[in-house]
Design a protein around this motif. Sequence first.
Motif, mmCIF file in Angstrom:
data_model
loop_
_atom_site.group_PDB
_atom_site.id
_atom_site.type_symbol
_atom_site.label_atom_id
_atom_site.label_comp_id
_atom_site.label_asym_id
_atom_site.label_seq_id
_atom_site.Cartn_x
_atom_site.Cartn_y
_atom_site.Cartn_z
ATOM 1 N N VAL A 6 0.963 -0.746 0.106
ATOM 2 C CA VAL A 6 -0.071 0.194 -0.199
ATOM 3 C C VAL A 6 0.812 1.137 -0.438
ATOM 4 O O VAL A 6 1.015 1.314 1.049
ATOM 5 C CB VAL A 6 -0.500 0.057 0.923
ATOM 6 C CG1 VAL A 6 -1.768 1.120 0.943
ATOM 7 C CG2 VAL A 6 -1.855 -1.706 1.098
ATOM 8 N N SER A 68 -7.565 6.789 4.406
ATOM 9 C CA SER A 68 -6.517 5.221 3.366
ATOM 10 C C SER A 68 -7.279 3.880 4.301
ATOM 11 O O SER A 68 -6.820 2.930 2.969
ATOM 12 C CB SER A 68 -5.213 5.098 4.310
ATOM 13 O OG SER A 68 -4.410 6.419 3.248
ATOM 14 N N VAL A 72 -7.350 0.206 2.768
ATOM 15 C CA VAL A 72 -6.527 -0.928 3.244
ATOM 16 C C VAL A 72 -7.948 -2.407 3.929
ATOM 17 O O VAL A 72 -7.018 -3.510 3.281
ATOM 18 C CB VAL A 72 -6.074 -0.679 4.059
ATOM 19 C CG1 VAL A 72 -5.052 -1.499 4.722
ATOM 20 C CG2 VAL A 72 -4.301 0.857 3.451
ATOM 21 N N VAL A 88 3.212 -1.348 4.536
ATOM 22 C CA VAL A 88 2.656 0.176 4.539
ATOM 23 C C VAL A 88 3.121 0.876 3.811
ATOM 24 O O VAL A 88 4.506 1.305 4.478
ATOM 25 C CB VAL A 88 1.529 1.089 5.320
ATOM 26 C CG1 VAL A 88 0.930 1.987 4.976
ATOM 27 C CG2 VAL A 88 0.102 -0.261 5.233
#
Length: 186
Positions: A6, A68, A72, A88
């Motif tokens: 991510v 975010s 995720v 991440v």
Amino acid sequence: MKYLIVGLGNIGPEYEKTRHNIGFMVADAIAKKHDAKFNMDRLAYMADFKHKGRSITVIKPTTFMNLSGKAVKYWANQLKIQKENILVIVDDLALPYTTLRMRGKGGAAGHNGLKDIEAQLQSAAYPRLRFGIGDNFSKGKQVDFVLGEFSEDEKIDLDTLIDTSIQMCESFCSIGLARTMNQFNK
């Protein structure tokens, strides 16, 4: 083995080259290296590729930084990827520029993207690659610094740092968190 990488950032041309978007920059570079193309999907731009027998999905959330975690959580559930296989990539004011550090867990340290991921996953125990952007700003100028572009001096090292970040992502997916931290963390 499936992995989710991510890259954190904000969508839109005004954010494209900012320090806060280093996660997107690394995500773009790793996808390009592996000839993977990003496609718009639910809550994120998404690219898939294989590396050393691993299935890797790279996402760039389209929810803006502060939300975010929604992207995720959705993609981790959709792809059935465990927290320990999520990496991440995030900008970090607490680390000097040119410092890259991988961790298996940690606090949000005031980073709104990490705060939301932590809230959505109900845990701070997920791996992250912290990309040091330094704290070279005057009192009250943090937002301007984070949302500013890298300086000309910083750009000298930027490509090398992005390349090392790619190696760290690939290593995480192929030899695991502990060995990657031993190899790359200084």
